[in-house]
Design a protein around this motif. Structure first.
Motif, PDB file in Angstrom:
ATOM      1  N   PRO A  26       0.926  -1.233  -0.128  1.00 13.80           N
ATOM      2  CA  PRO A  26      -0.043   0.000  -0.067  1.00 13.80           C
ATOM      3  C   PRO A  26       0.780   1.195  -0.127  1.00 13.80           C
ATOM      4  CG  PRO A  26      -0.932  -1.439   1.552  1.00 13.80           C
ATOM      5  CD  PRO A  26       0.508  -2.216   1.010  1.00 13.80           C
ATOM      6  N   LYS A  27       2.081   1.391   0.762  1.00 14.46           N
ATOM      7  CA  LYS A  27       3.003   2.333   0.653  1.00 14.46           C
ATOM      8  C   LYS A  27       3.481   2.889  -0.972  1.00 14.46           C
ATOM      9  CE  LYS A  27       4.176   3.412   5.536  1.00 14.46           C
ATOM     10  NZ  LYS A  27       5.260   3.264   6.322  1.00 14.46           N
ATOM     11  N   ILE A  28       3.616   1.831  -1.621  1.00 18.24           N
ATOM     12  CA  ILE A  28       3.963   2.103  -3.033  1.00 18.24           C
ATOM     13  C   ILE A  28       2.894   2.267  -3.940  1.00 18.24           C
ATOM     14  CG2 ILE A  28       5.222   0.984  -5.031  1.00 18.24           C
ATOM     15  CD1 ILE A  28       7.198   1.810  -2.619  1.00 18.24           C
ATOM     16  N   PHE A  29       1.846   1.466  -3.911  1.00 21.26           N
ATOM     17  CA  PHE A  29       0.721   1.853  -4.732  1.00 21.26           C
ATOM     18  C   PHE A  29      -0.041   2.873  -4.255  1.00 21.26           C
ATOM     19  CE2 PHE A  29       2.016  -2.019  -6.319  1.00 21.26           C
ATOM     20  CZ  PHE A  29       1.682  -2.077  -7.575  1.00 21.26           C
ATOM     21  N   MET A  31      -2.507   9.858   2.954  1.00 25.89           N
ATOM     22  CA  MET A  31      -1.162   9.906   2.808  1.00 25.89           C
ATOM     23  C   MET A  31      -0.296  10.227   3.996  1.00 25.89           C
ATOM     24  SD  MET A  31      -0.827  10.975  -1.182  1.00 25.89           S
ATOM     25  CE  MET A  31       0.801  10.241  -1.564  1.00 25.89           C
ATOM     26  N   ALA A  32      -0.709  11.091   4.257  1.00 24.78           N
ATOM     27  CA  ALA A  32       0.046  11.700   5.533  1.00 24.78           C
ATOM     28  C   ALA A  32      -0.214  10.626   6.949  1.00 24.78           C
ATOM     29  CB  ALA A  32      -0.740  12.975   6.077  1.00 24.78           C
ATOM     30  N   GLN A  33      -1.478  10.253   7.076  1.00 22.85           N
ATOM     31  CA  GLN A  33      -1.634   9.252   8.095  1.00 22.85           C
ATOM     32  C   GLN A  33      -0.666   8.149   8.073  1.00 22.85           C
ATOM     33  OE1 GLN A  33      -5.806   8.170   8.199  1.00 22.85           O
ATOM     34  NE2 GLN A  33      -5.564   6.839  10.044  1.00 22.85           N
ATOM     35  N   TYR A  34      -0.533   7.281   6.806  1.00 20.72           N
ATOM     36  CA  TYR A  34      -0.010   6.329   6.746  1.00 20.72           C
ATOM     37  C   TYR A  34       1.355   6.489   6.200  1.00 20.72           C
ATOM     38  CZ  TYR A  34      -4.382   4.240   7.424  1.00 20.72           C
ATOM     39  OH  TYR A  34      -5.751   4.036   8.003  1.00 20.72           O
ATOM     40  N   GLU A  35       1.889   7.805   6.069  1.00 22.77           N
ATOM     41  CA  GLU A  35       3.464   7.891   5.681  1.00 22.77           C
ATOM     42  C   GLU A  35       3.669   7.422   4.225  1.00 22.77           C
ATOM     43  OE1 GLU A  35       5.655   6.405   8.888  1.00 22.77           O
ATOM     44  OE2 GLU A  35       5.531   8.330  10.068  1.00 22.77           O
ATOM     45  N   ILE A  36       2.846   7.716   3.431  1.00 21.08           N
ATOM     46  CA  ILE A  36       2.728   7.382   2.113  1.00 21.08           C
ATOM     47  C   ILE A  36       3.370   8.240   0.977  1.00 21.08           C
ATOM     48  CG2 ILE A  36       1.478   6.713  -0.031  1.00 21.08           C
ATOM     49  CD1 ILE A  36      -0.626   5.681   1.767  1.00 21.08           C
ATOM     50  N   PRO A  37       4.636   7.981   0.521  1.00 22.20           N
ATOM     51  CA  PRO A  37       5.208   9.067  -0.114  1.00 22.20           C
ATOM     52  C   PRO A  37       4.612   9.372  -1.696  1.00 22.20           C
ATOM     53  CG  PRO A  37       6.581   6.899  -0.493  1.00 22.20           C
ATOM     54  CD  PRO A  37       5.224   6.734   0.419  1.00 22.20           C
ATOM     55  N   GLU A  38       4.567  10.423  -2.152  1.00 22.08           N
ATOM     56  CA  GLU A  38       4.220  10.840  -3.427  1.00 22.08           C
ATOM     57  C   GLU A  38       5.171  10.430  -4.450  1.00 22.08           C
ATOM     58  OE1 GLU A  38       3.141  14.829  -4.478  1.00 22.08           O
ATOM     59  OE2 GLU A  38       1.844  15.135  -2.863  1.00 22.08           O
ATOM     60  N   ILE A  39       4.670   9.533  -5.431  1.00 16.70           N
ATOM     61  CA  ILE A  39       5.495   8.896  -6.514  1.00 16.70           C
ATOM     62  C   ILE A  39       4.973   9.585  -7.885  1.00 16.70           C
ATOM     63  CG2 ILE A  39       6.233   6.693  -7.794  1.00 16.70           C
ATOM     64  CD1 ILE A  39       5.893   5.335  -4.944  1.00 16.70           C
ATOM     65  N   ASP A  40       5.818  10.399  -8.615  1.00 15.38           N
ATOM     66  CA  ASP A  40       5.310  11.065  -9.715  1.00 15.38           C
ATOM     67  C   ASP A  40       5.602  10.473 -10.842  1.00 15.38           C
ATOM     68  OD1 ASP A  40       4.934  13.522  -7.617  1.00 15.38           O
ATOM     69  OD2 ASP A  40       6.968  13.323  -7.829  1.00 15.38           O
ATOM     70  N   LEU A  41       6.737   9.502 -11.026  1.00 14.37           N
ATOM     71  CA  LEU A  41       6.927   8.873 -12.149  1.00 14.37           C
ATOM     72  C   LEU A  41       7.476   7.536 -11.699  1.00 14.37           C
ATOM     73  CD1 LEU A  41       8.431   8.624 -15.150  1.00 14.37           C
ATOM     74  CD2 LEU A  41      10.427   9.630 -13.941  1.00 14.37           C
ATOM     75  N   VAL A  42       6.878   6.593 -12.829  1.00 10.59           N
ATOM     76  CA  VAL A  42       7.210   5.184 -12.462  1.00 10.59           C
ATOM     77  C   VAL A  42       7.665   4.581 -14.080  1.00 10.59           C
ATOM     78  CG1 VAL A  42       6.009   3.060 -12.371  1.00 10.59           C
ATOM     79  CG2 VAL A  42       5.065   5.104 -11.055  1.00 10.59           C
ATOM     80  N   ILE A  43       8.882   4.101 -13.869  1.00 12.62           N
ATOM     81  CA  ILE A  43       9.544   3.598 -14.844  1.00 12.62           C
ATOM     82  C   ILE A  43       9.899   1.955 -14.770  1.00 12.62           C
ATOM     83  CG2 ILE A  43      11.810   3.650 -16.134  1.00 12.62           C
ATOM     84  CD1 ILE A  43      12.420   6.205 -15.236  1.00 12.62           C
ATOM     85  N   VAL A  44       9.408   1.466 -15.923  1.00 18.67           N
ATOM     86  CA  VAL A  44       9.223  -0.164 -15.792  1.00 18.67           C
ATOM     87  C   VAL A  44       9.629  -0.818 -17.100  1.00 18.67           C
ATOM     88  CG1 VAL A  44       7.647  -2.197 -15.389  1.00 18.67           C
ATOM     89  CG2 VAL A  44       7.367  -0.097 -13.988  1.00 18.67           C
ATOM     90  N   ASP A  45      10.261  -2.041 -17.063  1.00 16.12           N
ATOM     91  CA  ASP A  45      10.610  -2.716 -17.990  1.00 16.12           C
ATOM     92  C   ASP A  45      10.343  -4.189 -17.543  1.00 16.12           C
ATOM     93  OD1 ASP A  45      11.491  -2.933 -20.713  1.00 16.12           O
ATOM     94  OD2 ASP A  45      13.160  -4.277 -19.881  1.00 16.12           O
ATOM     95  N   LEU A  46       9.300  -4.708 -18.185  1.00 19.60           N
ATOM     96  CA  LEU A  46       8.751  -6.077 -17.701  1.00 19.60           C
ATOM     97  C   LEU A  46       9.725  -7.260 -17.953  1.00 19.60           C
ATOM     98  CD1 LEU A  46       5.142  -5.593 -19.008  1.00 19.60           C
ATOM     99  CD2 LEU A  46       5.960  -5.555 -16.574  1.00 19.60           C
ATOM    100  N   TYR A  47       9.504  -8.156 -17.076  1.00 17.27           N
ATOM    101  CA  TYR A  47      10.334  -9.508 -17.344  1.00 17.27           C
ATOM    102  C   TYR A  47       9.995  -9.825 -18.603  1.00 17.27           C
ATOM    103  CZ  TYR A  47      10.513 -10.247 -12.110  1.00 17.27           C
ATOM    104  OH  TYR A  47      10.612 -10.354 -10.783  1.00 17.27           O
TER     105      TYR A  47
END
Length: 197
Positions: free
Chosen positions: A73-76, A92-108
């Protein structure tokens, strides 16, 4: 819909590292912070950039032989949170969830593994779960997040960064989301076709 968004934090989780160096260099020069796992984390640090581990955010190690790393949950939450929603921001503040603005993926490389005549067990291990979920989450929340769903799009983001710095507009984020669902659809179709055989 929101217009221009600044990229401050990037989650990077890729199988193929080739072509990633130049993109990371530009993001680092723009002051973007990195979060990553396993081999990608080591690769980023080997280039001399600071990189926070996913485990330090989730407080969970990579488990089940690497099958579960980013599924938390902290990532998603950091990807799916609506930045203009007061309730989301409060949680987000309550559970200390960081904002993630960019996701870079290259799949298996599922198709490549099949084409190489691998065993059924090896093929099944190349069915990406975390990566495909990151792609779908980033694409769903394109209003706030940039999703780079394969190494084929590294250059597309790099061009934007060179032109504008670490900022994107809604049209660009929607274009990346469209590419992301194309990658997801192609990947799942390849898996489906393998199961049909």
């Amino acid at each position: 819909m929101a217009g221009t968004k600044k990229i401050k934090t990037a989650l990077v989780s890729v199988f193929h590292k080739d072509g990633l160096g130049e993109l990371l260099a530009k993001l680092n020069a723009e002051g973007v912070k990195f979060i990553s796992t396993g081999g990608t984390h080591k690769f980023i640090e080997s280039l001399g950039y600071e990189c926070q581990t996913v485990e330090s955010i989730t407080t969970y190690p990579s488990i089940l032989g690497g099958r579960v790393k980013t599924l938390h949950p902290k990532i998603f939450g950091g990807i799916l949170a609506r930045r203009d929603d007061a309730g989301d921001r409060e949680q987000m503040a309550q559970y200390e969830i960081p904002e993630i603005d960019l996701v870079i993926v290259d799949l298996y490389p599922f198709e490549q593994t099949v084409a190489n005549g691998a065993s059924e067990a090896e093929i099944i291990e190349k069915i990406d779960i975390g990566g495909i979920s990151l792609i779908r989450a980033g694409a769903k929340n394109f209003k706030d997040v940039v999703i780079v769903p394969s190494k084929a799009e590294y250059g597309v983001l790099l061009d934007i960064l060179k032109r504008k710095g670490a900022e994107t507009d809604i049209e660009e984020r929607k274009m990346f989301a469209e590419k992301a669902f194309g990658v997801s659809s192609h990947y799942d179709t390849a898996i489906h076709n393998w199961f049909l055989k």
